[in-house]
Design a protein around this motif. Structure first.
Motif, PDB file in Angstrom:
ATOM      1  N   PHE A  46       0.831  -1.202   0.000  1.00 40.88           N
ATOM      2  CA  PHE A  46       0.000   0.000   0.000  1.00 40.88           C
ATOM      3  C   PHE A  46       0.863   1.249   0.000  1.00 40.88           C
ATOM      4  CE2 PHE A  46      -2.228   3.438   2.222  1.00 40.88           C
ATOM      5  CZ  PHE A  46      -3.349   3.562   1.414  1.00 40.88           C
ATOM      6  N   VAL A  47       1.836   1.267   0.868  1.00 39.38           N
ATOM      7  CA  VAL A  47       2.697   2.438   0.958  1.00 39.38           C
ATOM      8  C   VAL A  47       3.563   2.567  -0.294  1.00 39.38           C
ATOM      9  CG1 VAL A  47       4.499   3.567   2.306  1.00 39.38           C
ATOM     10  CG2 VAL A  47       2.621   2.441   3.456  1.00 39.38           C
ATOM     11  N   MET A  48       3.901   1.448  -0.921  1.00 38.21           N
ATOM     12  CA  MET A  48       4.636   1.509  -2.192  1.00 38.21           C
ATOM     13  C   MET A  48       3.846   2.328  -3.202  1.00 38.21           C
ATOM     14  SD  MET A  48       6.971   0.914  -4.364  1.00 38.21           S
ATOM     15  CE  MET A  48       7.993  -0.507  -4.522  1.00 38.21           C
ATOM     16  N   GLU A  49       2.530   2.116  -3.245  1.00 36.33           N
ATOM     17  CA  GLU A  49       1.691   2.903  -4.142  1.00 36.33           C
ATOM     18  C   GLU A  49       1.676   4.375  -3.723  1.00 36.33           C
ATOM     19  OE1 GLU A  49       0.506   1.829  -7.030  1.00 36.33           O
ATOM     20  OE2 GLU A  49       1.523  -0.047  -6.534  1.00 36.33           O
ATOM     21  N   CYS A  50       1.712   4.642  -2.408  1.00 34.83           N
ATOM     22  CA  CYS A  50       1.792   6.026  -1.920  1.00 34.83           C
ATOM     23  C   CYS A  50       3.093   6.677  -2.384  1.00 34.83           C
ATOM     24  CB  CYS A  50       1.716   6.073  -0.398  1.00 34.83           C
ATOM     25  SG  CYS A  50       0.113   5.656   0.294  1.00 34.83           S
ATOM     26  N   LEU A  51       4.173   5.917  -2.327  1.00 30.67           N
ATOM     27  CA  LEU A  51       5.479   6.452  -2.706  1.00 30.67           C
ATOM     28  C   LEU A  51       5.571   6.727  -4.207  1.00 30.67           C
ATOM     29  CD1 LEU A  51       7.741   4.220  -0.465  1.00 30.67           C
ATOM     30  CD2 LEU A  51       7.177   6.625  -0.123  1.00 30.67           C
ATOM     31  N   LYS A  52       4.741   6.054  -5.001  1.00 32.96           N
ATOM     32  CA  LYS A  52       4.745   6.285  -6.447  1.00 32.96           C
ATOM     33  C   LYS A  52       3.962   7.541  -6.831  1.00 32.96           C
ATOM     34  CE  LYS A  52       5.180   1.429  -7.719  1.00 32.96           C
ATOM     35  NZ  LYS A  52       4.482   0.275  -8.319  1.00 32.96           N
ATOM     36  N   GLU A  53       3.158   8.046  -5.921  1.00 30.59           N
ATOM     37  CA  GLU A  53       2.358   9.237  -6.197  1.00 30.59           C
ATOM     38  C   GLU A  53       3.262  10.471  -6.286  1.00 30.59           C
ATOM     39  OE1 GLU A  53      -1.243   9.986  -6.334  1.00 30.59           O
ATOM     40  OE2 GLU A  53      -1.102   7.912  -6.993  1.00 30.59           O
ATOM     41  N   PRO A  54       2.882  11.440  -7.109  1.00 31.04           N
ATOM     42  CA  PRO A  54       3.673  12.676  -7.173  1.00 31.04           C
ATOM     43  C   PRO A  54       3.623  13.416  -5.837  1.00 31.04           C
ATOM     44  CG  PRO A  54       1.687  12.851  -8.532  1.00 31.04           C
ATOM     45  CD  PRO A  54       1.734  11.452  -8.004  1.00 31.04           C
TER      46      PRO A  54
END
Length: 167
Positions: A46-54
């Motif tokens: 989940f946080v990996m997806e957060c880290l991919k956000e601008p």
């Protein structure tokens, strides 16, 4: 102070280390720094997806509450992340932010009346029972010293049962 270069190594946010010096000059540097540290410490799918956000250093909510909402919505949409929906358990905001930034400073003062004391006692018990963390909103309270008997004083001096075995 955590070493961001080391902490973010191997994550999509490691790119931020290259212009971190410039961010140190900005008004909201402590907020951005703490949010990156939190995200890196919680590194999982989940946080990996957060880290991919601008990441937008001009907006606070975009990088915190709005970020989590955006990513959570991706997990519930049909697509390659939909299978991960079961990995997310949504909690009410009280679990993480029992007191909002607009009310926190008043809890650094000891209750003036018995009614106020009873309300703070109830809130204290509710926080201990239902919250997993407490945000003191340091941007607003870092220069404040909690009065003895205040809710903030009680929370700071409370021995956490959830983590006492690791202390």
């Amino acid at each position: 102070m955590p070493n961001l270069d080391e902490l973010l190594l191997g994550t999509p946010t490691h790119v931020f280390v290259s212009f971190w010096y410039e961010w140190k000059q900005t008004r909201h540097y402590p907020f951005h720094y703490s949010e990156l540290v939190r995200l890196a410490a919680l590194y999982n799918p989940f946080v990996m997806e957060c880290l991919k956000e601008p990441y937008d250093d001009t907006q606070l909510r975009w990088n915190v509450a709005d970020l989590l909402t955006r990513v959570a919505s991706k997990f519930s949409v049909n697509g390659n992340l939909s299978g991960r929906k079961r990995e997310i358990k949504f909690q009410p905001s009280f679990v993480y932010f029992p007191i909002g930034h607009n009310n926190i400073t008043r809890y650094f003062s000891a209750p003036a009346t018995e009614t106020e004391k009873a309300k703070q006692d109830t809130l204290f018990k509710t926080i201990l029972k239902e919250a997993v963390t407490f945000h003191f909103w340091n941007g607003l309270t870092s220069a404040m010293v909690p009065e003895a008997g205040s809710l903030a004083h009680r929370l700071i001096n409370y021995n956490c049962l959830r983590c006492s075995d690791t202390l």
